[in-house]
Write a protein that holds these residues in place. Structure first.
Motif, mmCIF file in Angstrom:
data_model
loop_
_atom_site.group_PDB
_atom_site.id
_atom_site.type_symbol
_atom_site.label_atom_id
_atom_site.label_comp_id
_atom_site.label_asym_id
_atom_site.label_seq_id
_atom_site.Cartn_x
_atom_site.Cartn_y
_atom_site.Cartn_z
ATOM 1 N N TYR A 283 -6.994 -10.165 0.549
ATOM 2 C CA TYR A 283 -7.828 -9.062 1.017
ATOM 3 C C TYR A 283 -7.563 -7.878 0.093
ATOM 4 N N THR A 284 -8.610 -7.409 -0.555
ATOM 5 C CA THR A 284 -8.450 -6.282 -1.479
ATOM 6 C C THR A 284 -9.552 -5.243 -1.227
ATOM 7 N N GLN A 285 -9.345 -4.080 -1.808
ATOM 8 C CA GLN A 285 -10.346 -3.011 -1.688
ATOM 9 C C GLN A 285 -10.729 -2.556 -3.104
ATOM 10 N N GLY B 105 0.811 -1.211 0.000
ATOM 11 C CA GLY B 105 0.000 0.000 0.000
ATOM 12 C C GLY B 105 0.841 1.257 0.000
ATOM 13 N N PRO B 106 0.168 2.419 0.047
ATOM 14 C CA PRO B 106 0.888 3.688 0.067
ATOM 15 C C PRO B 106 1.696 3.842 1.351
ATOM 16 N N ILE B 107 2.828 4.509 1.227
ATOM 17 C CA ILE B 107 3.732 4.676 2.359
ATOM 18 C C ILE B 107 4.174 6.135 2.411
ATOM 19 N N GLY C 150 -12.605 1.046 -3.084
ATOM 20 C CA GLY C 150 -12.335 2.034 -2.035
ATOM 21 C C GLY C 150 -12.268 1.387 -0.677
ATOM 22 N N ASP C 151 -13.176 1.755 0.214
ATOM 23 C CA ASP C 151 -13.035 1.392 1.616
ATOM 24 C C ASP C 151 -13.350 -0.057 1.971
ATOM 25 N N ASP C 152 -14.331 -0.655 1.287
ATOM 26 C CA ASP C 152 -14.771 -1.978 1.724
ATOM 27 C C ASP C 152 -13.787 -3.063 1.335
ATOM 28 N N TRP C 153 -13.553 -3.979 2.258
ATOM 29 C CA TRP C 153 -12.610 -5.068 2.002
ATOM 30 C C TRP C 153 -13.335 -6.269 1.399
ATOM 31 N N LEU C 154 -12.711 -6.842 0.376
ATOM 32 C CA LEU C 154 -13.194 -8.086 -0.225
ATOM 33 C C LEU C 154 -12.222 -9.183 0.197
ATOM 34 N N VAL C 155 -12.756 -10.267 0.731
ATOM 35 C CA VAL C 155 -11.923 -11.370 1.219
ATOM 36 C C VAL C 155 -12.132 -12.568 0.297
ATOM 37 N N GLN D 149 -3.735 -3.940 -0.065
ATOM 38 C CA GLN D 149 -3.881 -5.331 -0.503
ATOM 39 C C GLN D 149 -3.037 -6.199 0.417
ATOM 40 N N VAL D 150 -3.654 -7.270 0.897
ATOM 41 C CA VAL D 150 -2.994 -8.152 1.857
ATOM 42 C C VAL D 150 -3.158 -9.594 1.374
ATOM 43 N N ASP D 151 -2.084 -10.358 1.488
ATOM 44 C CA ASP D 151 -2.098 -11.762 1.068
ATOM 45 C C ASP D 151 -1.603 -12.579 2.250
#
Lengths: 204, 204
Positions: free
Chosen positions: A189-191, A102-104, A194-199, A173-175
């Protein structure tokens, strides 16, 4: 770095990957290195860079990962050129990996005009041990080795020195891969909106 | 990927960082995960990607690090777009880190016309355990989870399947950080003029 990315500071509900990650941190807590992970960035010339960093906790009321660094370190220049990173966190006891992309953003002493940024940076400084603080008074990292005397310990005041930076990574994004089991379990886990997470359960 | 980078296969003298790395592997050998490190690449859109990989040994008579991967994995596409990587290898027992940056190449079944590439790929396949081989017959990685039956074990023949790739990373810059000691010791290995290695003690 005053161009603050609002997503990094925004209060938000606990993302769904926070619970399995908290469980991993808890189950691997006997190993101090369970708080270490590897942070990949892209250099100004477009090459990958990768180094071990220490997880310094979540920014309160957000899903933002924090770490600290020296303003003179190469990662600060990398992030200025390419403000996106991926942390890879492998837990040796439970044999599972999280990848957090993600952004840093780097918060430096130059961000003192923004009171919220200045305050979270100062709080991070106050949370450091005396040992961790010392390094911010040392000679320039990665330069030819200085004389021993230049590393004399300085106690470090209550105000963060200019070399001290707080770094914020806000995963989008998380794996999560669990090596135990055959086939292994892997969850993304993705968005997408926008805000809502899709698993999504995916193939390992 | 037939555009073979000659530096990856070229026989060469043992680089000076090989000895401290061999020592670290030896002193951490009781932990199976000491053969895991994190490989950073750059995606086609210029973002960093980072994942844990397993060290599969050195290509004989070279300083080239080998690992294996599935042709369908995202890292193969990353490397095709940006053939440079940095591996970050942290050894938990001795508390030291090696960063290995350099050109990276994927050897696929399409490289069968080059007999030396085909032969080192085949040798790598033969060196895999039955368990490690199985995964190359599994459904597409990172796609939505397939039914359990699709993961039925296949013994895997003696010939490497098309999904099997060998990956070669030939470090051109190495950074060794020893956390033990205060200040820590840090050594940089570079090749400013091609083949010869320059070894520099630097500040941590």
């Amino acid at each position: 770095m005053s161009d603050s990315d609002p997503s990094l500071l925004k209060a938000s509900a606990l993302a769904p990957w926070r619970s399995p990650l908290a469980r991993a941190l808890h189950r691997n807590r006997s190993k101090p290195y369970s708080r270490y992970c590897q942070l990949a960035t892209v250099t100004a010339v477009g090459r990958p860079a990768n180094r071990t960093v220490v997880f310094r906790g979540w920014l309160p009321d957000t899903n933002t990962f924090t770490l600290v660094t020296d303003r003179r370190s190469a990662k600060v220049a990398d992030i200025a050129a390419h403000p996106w990173a991926e942390a890879c966190w492998y837990f040796t006891h439970t044999r599972e990996q999280f990848r957090l992309g993600g952004p840093i953003q780097v918060i430096t002493s130059a961000d003192s005009a923004d009171s919220s940024l200045a305050s979270i940076r100062q709080t991070a400084w106050e949370g450091l041990s005396a040992n961790a603080r010392q390094q911010f008074y040392w000679p320039h990292p990665a330069q030819p080795r200085s004389a021993e005397a230049d590393f004399l310990s300085q106690s470090g005041g209550e105000t963060a020195p200019k070399t001290f930076c707080l770094v914020l990574l806000s995963p989008q994004q998380v794996d999560h891969l669990e090596l135990r089991g055959n086939p292994q379990n892997r969850t993304r886990y993705t968005q997408p909106n926008g805000d809502d997470w899709l698993v999504t359960a995916v193939n390992p």
